[in-house]
Scaffold this active site. Structure first.
Site, PDB file in Angstrom:
ATOM      1  N   ALA A  10       0.864  -1.173   0.000  1.00 11.96           N
ATOM      2  CA  ALA A  10       0.000   0.000   0.000  1.00 11.96           C
ATOM      3  C   ALA A  10       0.903   1.226   0.000  1.00 11.96           C
ATOM      4  O   ALA A  10       2.031   1.177   0.504  1.00 11.96           O
ATOM      5  CB  ALA A  10      -0.924   0.007   1.215  1.00 11.96           C
ATOM      6  N   SER A  11       0.411   2.305  -0.554  1.00  9.90           N
ATOM      7  CA  SER A  11       1.274   3.465  -0.754  1.00  9.90           C
ATOM      8  C   SER A  11       1.566   4.251   0.514  1.00  9.90           C
ATOM      9  O   SER A  11       2.659   4.785   0.688  1.00  9.90           O
ATOM     10  CB  SER A  11       0.647   4.400  -1.794  1.00  9.90           C
ATOM     11  OG  SER A  11       0.539   3.753  -3.043  1.00  9.90           O
ATOM     12  N   THR A  12       0.584   4.350   1.430  1.00 12.79           N
ATOM     13  CA  THR A  12       0.768   5.160   2.628  1.00 12.79           C
ATOM     14  C   THR A  12       0.489   4.351   3.880  1.00 12.79           C
ATOM     15  O   THR A  12      -0.134   3.289   3.832  1.00 12.79           O
ATOM     16  CB  THR A  12      -0.175   6.382   2.609  1.00 12.79           C
ATOM     17  OG1 THR A  12      -1.535   5.938   2.762  1.00 12.79           O
ATOM     18  CG2 THR A  12      -0.047   7.145   1.296  1.00 12.79           C
TER      19      THR A  12
END
Length: 211
Positions: A10-12
């Site tokens: 996941a990016s964040t």
């Protein structure tokens, strides 16, 4: 024996990298395989600086399956970095498989010969196409984000990224009630990183009161 290694990203830190875990489990079971190991992290797909992905590559052996939900979970890289990642994957003899890429499903079988070689070639071309599309999508979203921020600044409405205080309060309450990380992640639908962040803040507040 084919070993399936699932990579989740996941990016964040506010997103749950394990969100697709159930989907990948179901996919593996449908094809008669069990996932041996999961590698999960919160990191941008636009960089190669991803410890869990590098750990997967170091631990994997020839013929292992690198399973991802979507190709953009693996790469939103520029062309040079994508080529570098492909070289690392090919050097290890890994096969990239994704539910969104039907041509890759045949790689789950250990068949050899002309048909297998053709499928791998076709799969390689589609991987390049999906990786390029993922990169373009990333760059388009970044450009729209910058344009949106600039417009908000001009209108005096830009406040920066706001934390999800409601979710953090829910995590805080469950931590104080003695719930485990896994219980909180499942109940609140948050990332492990967010739970750790809130837990650290609770300890800091307690230490501050004690002193």
């Amino acid at each position: 024996m084919t070993i399936v290694r699932a990579y989740l990203r996941a990016s964040t830190t506010d997103q749950d990298a394990n969100r697709a875990k159930r989907q990948l489990q179901d996919f593996a079971e449908q094809h008669g395989f069990a996932i041996a190991t999961y590698y999960s992290e919160n990191a941008s797909g636009s960089t190669l600086e991803r410890p869990e992905l590098m750990r997967l590559l170091s631990e994997a052996g020839a013929g292992d399956i690198l399973l991802v939900e979507q190709i953009d979970r693996l790469a939103r890289l520029n062309q040079d970095d994508w080529q570098q990642l492909k070289q690392l994957i090919n050097a290890k003899g890994l096969k990239i498989v994704s539910p969104e890429l039907p041509t890759s499903h045949a790689l789950l079988n250990e068949s050899q010969g002309f048909t297998s070689a053709v499928m791998q070639a076709v799969n390689g071309m589609l991987l390049d196409l999906l990786a390029a599309t993922a990169r373009k999508d990333y760059e388009d979203r970044r450009r729209r984000q910058v344009q949106g921020i600039e417009k908000a600044k001009q209108l005096g409405k830009f406040k920066g990224r706001q934390e999800d205080t409601k979710k953090q309060n829910a995590v805080k309450a469950m931590l104080k009630s003695g719930h485990s990380y896994n219980e909180i992640i499942e109940s609140v639908s948050c990332s492990r990183a967010l739970v750790a962040k809130v837990s650290k803040k609770i300890k800091e507040d307690q230490n501050s009161v004690a002193t």
